[in-house]
Design a protein around this motif. Structure first.
Motif, PDB file in Angstrom:
ATOM      1  N   HIS A   4       7.962  10.064  -3.009  1.00  0.00           N
ATOM      2  CA  HIS A   4       7.449  11.313  -2.440  1.00  0.00           C
ATOM      3  C   HIS A   4       6.687  11.029  -1.143  1.00  0.00           C
ATOM      4  O   HIS A   4       6.273   9.904  -0.894  1.00  0.00           O
ATOM      5  CB  HIS A   4       6.524  12.024  -3.432  1.00  0.00           C
ATOM      6  N   ILE A   5       6.523  12.055  -0.360  1.00  0.00           N
ATOM      7  CA  ILE A   5       5.746  11.925   0.868  1.00  0.00           C
ATOM      8  C   ILE A   5       4.587  12.929   0.824  1.00  0.00           C
ATOM      9  O   ILE A   5       4.518  13.768  -0.083  1.00  0.00           O
ATOM     10  CB  ILE A   5       6.612  12.147   2.130  1.00  0.00           C
ATOM     11  N   HIS A   6       3.658  12.814   1.770  1.00  0.00           N
ATOM     12  CA  HIS A   6       2.502  13.706   1.834  1.00  0.00           C
ATOM     13  C   HIS A   6       2.487  14.457   3.169  1.00  0.00           C
ATOM     14  O   HIS A   6       3.083  14.007   4.148  1.00  0.00           O
ATOM     15  CB  HIS A   6       1.212  12.906   1.657  1.00  0.00           C
ATOM     16  N   ALA A   7       1.769  15.583   3.172  1.00  0.00           N
ATOM     17  CA  ALA A   7       1.648  16.385   4.395  1.00  0.00           C
ATOM     18  C   ALA A   7       0.825  15.617   5.431  1.00  0.00           C
ATOM     19  O   ALA A   7      -0.003  14.774   5.066  1.00  0.00           O
ATOM     20  CB  ALA A   7       0.985  17.720   4.065  1.00  0.00           C
ATOM     21  N   PRO A   8       1.041  15.885   6.718  1.00  0.00           N
ATOM     22  CA  PRO A   8       0.298  15.166   7.774  1.00  0.00           C
ATOM     23  C   PRO A   8      -1.211  15.268   7.544  1.00  0.00           C
ATOM     24  O   PRO A   8      -1.732  16.344   7.261  1.00  0.00           O
ATOM     25  CB  PRO A   8       0.699  15.897   9.053  1.00  0.00           C
ATOM     26  N   GLY A   9      -1.899  14.138   7.636  1.00  0.00           N
ATOM     27  CA  GLY A   9      -3.355  14.115   7.478  1.00  0.00           C
ATOM     28  C   GLY A   9      -3.825  13.979   6.044  1.00  0.00           C
ATOM     29  O   GLY A   9      -5.004  13.697   5.809  1.00  0.00           O
ATOM     30  N   ASP A  10      -2.931  14.164   5.059  1.00  0.00           N
ATOM     31  CA  ASP A  10      -3.326  14.041   3.645  1.00  0.00           C
ATOM     32  C   ASP A  10      -3.350  12.577   3.195  1.00  0.00           C
ATOM     33  O   ASP A  10      -2.534  11.778   3.625  1.00  0.00           O
ATOM     34  CB  ASP A  10      -2.348  14.805   2.739  1.00  0.00           C
ATOM     35  N   TRP A  11      -4.294  12.291   2.311  1.00  0.00           N
ATOM     36  CA  TRP A  11      -4.410  10.960   1.713  1.00  0.00           C
ATOM     37  C   TRP A  11      -4.098  11.052   0.218  1.00  0.00           C
ATOM     38  O   TRP A  11      -4.366  12.076  -0.406  1.00  0.00           O
ATOM     39  CB  TRP A  11      -5.831  10.411   1.850  1.00  0.00           C
ATOM     40  N   MET A  12      -3.590   9.963  -0.355  1.00  0.00           N
ATOM     41  CA  MET A  12      -3.506   9.846  -1.802  1.00  0.00           C
ATOM     42  C   MET A  12      -4.032   8.478  -2.209  1.00  0.00           C
ATOM     43  O   MET A  12      -3.713   7.466  -1.576  1.00  0.00           O
ATOM     44  CB  MET A  12      -2.066   9.989  -2.297  1.00  0.00           C
ATOM     45  N   VAL A  13      -4.872   8.472  -3.239  1.00  0.00           N
ATOM     46  CA  VAL A  13      -5.373   7.215  -3.795  1.00  0.00           C
ATOM     47  C   VAL A  13      -4.912   7.136  -5.243  1.00  0.00           C
ATOM     48  O   VAL A  13      -5.055   8.113  -5.991  1.00  0.00           O
ATOM     49  CB  VAL A  13      -6.912   7.147  -3.719  1.00  0.00           C
ATOM     50  N   GLU A  14      -4.334   6.007  -5.615  1.00  0.00           N
ATOM     51  CA  GLU A  14      -3.852   5.839  -6.989  1.00  0.00           C
ATOM     52  C   GLU A  14      -4.295   4.493  -7.529  1.00  0.00           C
ATOM     53  O   GLU A  14      -4.215   3.478  -6.843  1.00  0.00           O
ATOM     54  CB  GLU A  14      -2.322   5.917  -7.028  1.00  0.00           C
ATOM     55  N   TYR A  15      -4.760   4.493  -8.781  1.00  0.00           N
ATOM     56  CA  TYR A  15      -4.966   3.248  -9.512  1.00  0.00           C
ATOM     57  C   TYR A  15      -3.936   3.211 -10.631  1.00  0.00           C
ATOM     58  O   TYR A  15      -3.763   4.191 -11.365  1.00  0.00           O
ATOM     59  CB  TYR A  15      -6.380   3.165 -10.101  1.00  0.00           C
ATOM     60  N   LYS A  16      -3.230   2.103 -10.722  1.00  0.00           N
ATOM     61  CA  LYS A  16      -2.189   1.980 -11.744  1.00  0.00           C
ATOM     62  C   LYS A  16      -2.393   0.701 -12.534  1.00  0.00           C
ATOM     63  O   LYS A  16      -2.708  -0.344 -11.964  1.00  0.00           O
ATOM     64  CB  LYS A  16      -0.819   1.968 -11.048  1.00  0.00           C
TER      65      LYS A  16
END
Ligand SMILES: [Cu+2]
Length: 308
Positions: A4-16
């Motif tokens: 998947h991709i994100h909208a411009p300027g959006d961040w995603m943080v994931e811990y797996k």
């Protein structure tokens, strides 16, 4: 991953968190006893398991995954890995009076770091095509030693599957197609991990190809389940680290690293106040391994992520 991709300027943080559990050896597609693993090594090509055979392994991975949308169609990301590996062994005939005794080794630290860009090649109301242009840098230590196998007398290098990284820069291209309905989505993805050249210990890890198909069903707006089928192919290692004699143990043998694995993923996801929680149980349904190797029984994956 990479789906998947994100909208411009959006961040995603994931811990797996991932945990892979392996018990018993397998020759081809046949499970064998620990004693049979030692017997097999007396006449295999090359001869192996004279000092010890692995009997069980737990491979844990902590992962930090950060994504940022750059443009409408391009998202960049990084993955930082912390593997933690524990392996149990049974000593073989060359261990002299210690033959038949057991020992456990452990290794953990930073793994290799992935950097990549996800590019949406095509999109319409119901479809997305996403190209993953990625690579990993060799931040994982591939040469550590231990004195545990010898009973504290001499130190030896950790065998290949207990090392924290590949030691090489790897290309990691991938391609994903997703199709959406109101009630769920279907995805198919080819993801690769391809070492470039040899590392400073004069070997290269397996080329890896993963072909995944999955269906994710929406139960409510905030709850989904998924079913995934994964085909995994790995070839054998190239070159040879001079500090890993084949005769000692099968995990030192470059030609005993390849194979085919068929995994099933049974998952669930919940979105709670913007926090996305994912769990997946991954039994291995079928595997056909080159030479003799520990067999994979199952894995589990759990993750938390949040977008900003
Ligand atoms: Cu994301």
């Amino acid at each position: 991953m990479g789906d998947h991709i994100h909208a411009p300027g959006d961040w995603m943080v994931e811990y797996k968190y991932m945990n892979m559990y392996m018990e018993d050896n397998r020759i081809g597609s046949q499970t064998v006893s620990d004693a049979a693993a030692i017997t097999y090594g007396a006449t295999s090509d090359p001869v192996t398991n004279r000092m010890a055979t692995p009997t069980q392994m737990t491979h844990e991975m902590h992962m930090l995954h950060i994504m940022r949308g750059m443009t409408e169609n391009i998202t960049i990301y990084t993955m930082i890995m912390l593997p933690s590996v524990t392996m149990d062994h049974l000593r073989g005939p060359a261990a002299g009076p210690a033959a038949g005794t057991e020992f456990t080794t452990h290794n953990s630290g930073f793994g290799d770091t992935t950097l990549g860009a996800l590019m949406r090649l095509y999109t319409d109301e119901n479809d997305d095509w996403i190209l993953n242009l990625a690579g990993s840098i060799p931040t994982g230590d591939i040469f550590r030693t231990t004195t545990i196998p010898s009973g504290g007398t001499t130190s030896q290098a950790f065998p290949y599957p207990m090392r924290l990284g590949s030691g090489t820069f790897n290309a990691r291209p991938g391609l994903t197609w997703k199709h959406y309905w109101e009630f769920g989505s279907f995805g198919t993805q080819l993801q690769t991990d391809l070492p470039i050249g040899r590392n400073y210990r004069n070997y290269s890890v397996s080329d890896e190809f993963r072909l995944n198909h999955w269906y994710s069903h929406l139960i409510t707006d905030h709850l989904s389940t998924s079913l995934r089928v994964e085909n995994l192919w790995r070839n054998n290692y190239g070159g040879e680290d001079p500090m890993t004699p084949d005769m000692g143990i099968s995990t030192n043998v470059e030609s005993f690293r390849g194979g085919y694995w068929l995994n099933l993923g049974i998952g669930g996801a919940a979105l709670i106040n913007g926090h996305l929680l994912n769990v997946e149980f991954v039994p291995t349904l079928y595997q056909d391994l080159d030479g003799i190797q520990l067999e994979t029984d199952w894995s589990m994956v759990a993750s938390w992520s949040k977008s900003y």
